[in-house]
Motif scaffolding. Structure first.
Motif, mmCIF file in Angstrom:
data_model
loop_
_atom_site.group_PDB
_atom_site.id
_atom_site.type_symbol
_atom_site.label_atom_id
_atom_site.label_comp_id
_atom_site.label_asym_id
_atom_site.label_seq_id
_atom_site.Cartn_x
_atom_site.Cartn_y
_atom_site.Cartn_z
ATOM 1 N N SER A 71 3.339 -2.298 0.255
ATOM 2 C CA SER A 71 3.423 -2.995 1.535
ATOM 3 C C SER A 71 3.538 -4.500 1.303
ATOM 4 O O SER A 71 3.513 -4.982 0.161
ATOM 5 C CB SER A 71 2.191 -2.691 2.381
ATOM 6 N N ALA A 73 1.290 -6.564 1.977
ATOM 7 C CA ALA A 73 -0.020 -7.124 1.613
ATOM 8 C C ALA A 73 -0.077 -7.269 0.092
ATOM 9 O O ALA A 73 0.016 -6.269 -0.627
ATOM 10 C CB ALA A 73 -1.138 -6.204 2.090
ATOM 11 N N ARG A 76 -5.683 -6.334 -2.319
ATOM 12 C CA ARG A 76 -6.585 -5.543 -1.490
ATOM 13 C C ARG A 76 -7.297 -6.393 -0.443
ATOM 14 O O ARG A 76 -7.483 -5.978 0.700
ATOM 15 C CB ARG A 76 -7.614 -4.832 -2.366
ATOM 16 N N THR A 78 -6.283 -9.098 1.043
ATOM 17 C CA THR A 78 -5.360 -9.406 2.135
ATOM 18 C C THR A 78 -5.100 -8.172 2.985
ATOM 19 O O THR A 78 -5.047 -8.237 4.223
ATOM 20 C CB THR A 78 -4.035 -9.937 1.579
ATOM 21 N N TYR A 79 -4.961 -7.043 2.327
ATOM 22 C CA TYR A 79 -4.731 -5.783 3.032
ATOM 23 C C TYR A 79 -5.837 -5.500 4.039
ATOM 24 O O TYR A 79 -5.576 -5.066 5.163
ATOM 25 C CB TYR A 79 -4.643 -4.658 2.002
ATOM 26 N N PRO A 83 -4.159 -6.030 8.667
ATOM 27 C CA PRO A 83 -3.568 -4.696 8.828
ATOM 28 C C PRO A 83 -2.069 -4.728 9.099
ATOM 29 O O PRO A 83 -1.350 -3.795 8.730
ATOM 30 C CB PRO A 83 -4.336 -4.116 10.017
ATOM 31 N N GLY A 86 0.032 -4.383 6.034
ATOM 32 C CA GLY A 86 0.036 -3.033 5.479
ATOM 33 C C GLY A 86 0.998 -2.097 6.177
ATOM 34 O O GLY A 86 1.277 -1.001 5.674
ATOM 35 N N ASP A 90 7.129 -4.524 1.411
ATOM 36 C CA ASP A 90 7.535 -5.799 0.832
ATOM 37 C C ASP A 90 9.044 -5.758 0.576
ATOM 38 O O ASP A 90 9.683 -4.697 0.620
ATOM 39 C CB ASP A 90 6.732 -6.133 -0.431
ATOM 40 N N THR A 149 1.331 1.757 -1.995
ATOM 41 C CA THR A 149 0.050 1.069 -2.163
ATOM 42 C C THR A 149 -0.135 -0.006 -1.095
ATOM 43 O O THR A 149 0.831 -0.540 -0.553
ATOM 44 C CB THR A 149 -0.044 0.431 -3.558
ATOM 45 N N GLN A 150 -1.404 -0.299 -0.815
ATOM 46 C CA GLN A 150 -1.799 -1.250 0.241
ATOM 47 C C GLN A 150 -1.127 -0.862 1.552
ATOM 48 O O GLN A 150 -0.586 -1.704 2.271
ATOM 49 C CB GLN A 150 -1.450 -2.701 -0.135
ATOM 50 N N ARG A 152 -0.690 1.138 5.335
ATOM 51 C CA ARG A 152 -1.206 1.671 6.590
ATOM 52 C C ARG A 152 -0.284 2.794 7.065
ATOM 53 O O ARG A 152 0.815 2.971 6.541
ATOM 54 C CB ARG A 152 -1.285 0.569 7.648
#
Length: 257
Positions: A71, A73, A76, A78-79, A83, A86, A90, A149-150, A152
């Motif tokens: 993502s 973020a 972790r 920042t994640y 939200p 996430g 990226d 990863t990271q 939502r």
């Protein structure tokens, strides 16, 4: 507390914190320690990173192609604070998924860390193992499984759109409770694209050994996917009526693989 105490009988039926007893004006020491352990396990679940390479290896061993994603973020901390990041890919992940997209597919699967990497480590491969026979027999066109990863839940909308999927199912670690740091959630969305709302998804929650068993979760997910693709919808308009089949041969066949 005596054996005939009705509260004690109820306590044996649920992991909820009831009938804890007392020591003077407070809780017994054993219950204080149990609460502290549960709280520590929940915190560990939130902060422990997902071993994405190991997860991709386990999924590939089942015969699925895999792709990595992350993502927006960057870490972790920042994640957890943002939200919104996430929910977005990226730039590198968006570009790589777009490049990997082939012809349109029926289903994209996303395995995402969410708020409990532990739940994903323990539950994703068993769920996919139980689901694979049904996927193989369905004839659906599948995208590679994306390990994110990271992430939502809504990250699956972007993934599904880039992979040209009619539906996306996100397997994600749920927010840990004080008795369930290992709970996996599954979110199914028809016609995924950024901007979809939670009302447009179906959710299977508490997938774990002490909750909704992987084989039953796989049966329900397969039913929901089939209905979503046939009826072209998910969310509040699609009710899970899969339990009606569990007593019949169709349910047994899916559960037995």
């Amino acid at each position: 507390m005596s054996r005939d105490d009705p509260w004690q009988r109820l306590a044996g039926l649920t992991p909820a914190r009831i009938a804890l007893g007392r020591a003077g004006a407070g809780l017994p020491t054993r219950e204080v320690l149990r609460f502290g352990l549960a709280h520590a396990q929940a915190r560990d679940a939130v902060h422990t990173p997902l071993d994405a390479d190991d997860m991709r290896t386990g999924i590939a061993a089942l015969g699925f192609e895999t792709l990595p994603a992350a993502s927006a973020a960057p870490d972790r901390a920042t994640y957890l604070r943002r939200p919104d990041l996430g929910r977005r890919l990226d730039e590198a992940s968006a570009a790589s998924l777009a490049a990997a997209a082939r012809d349109p597919v029926d289903l994209a699967l996303v395995v995402a860390d969410g708020l409990s990497a532990r739940a994903v480590h323990e539950g994703a491969v068993p769920l996919l193992t139980a689901l694979k026979p049904a996927l193989t027999g369905s004839g659906w066109r599948l995208a590679p499984v994306v390990v994110a990863t990271q992430a939502r839940v809504a990250l699956g909308d972007a993934v599904g759109a880039l992979l040209k999927a009619r539906a996306v199912a996100v397997l994600i670690g749920e927010r840990p409770g004080l008795s369930s740091p290992d709970s996996l959630g599954i979110y199914l969305t028809f016609d995924p694209r950024p901007g979809r709302t939670d009302a447009e998804r179906n959710c299977l929650s508490n997938v774990r050994a002490a909750g909704l068993a992987p084989d039953l979760a796989a049966f329900k997910l397969h039913w929901l996917i089939d209905q979503a693709l046939n009826r072209r919808l998910t969310g509040v308009a699609l009710k899970d009526e899969s339990d009606r089949l569990l007593a019949g041969s169709a349910g047994r066949e899916v559960l037995e693989g």
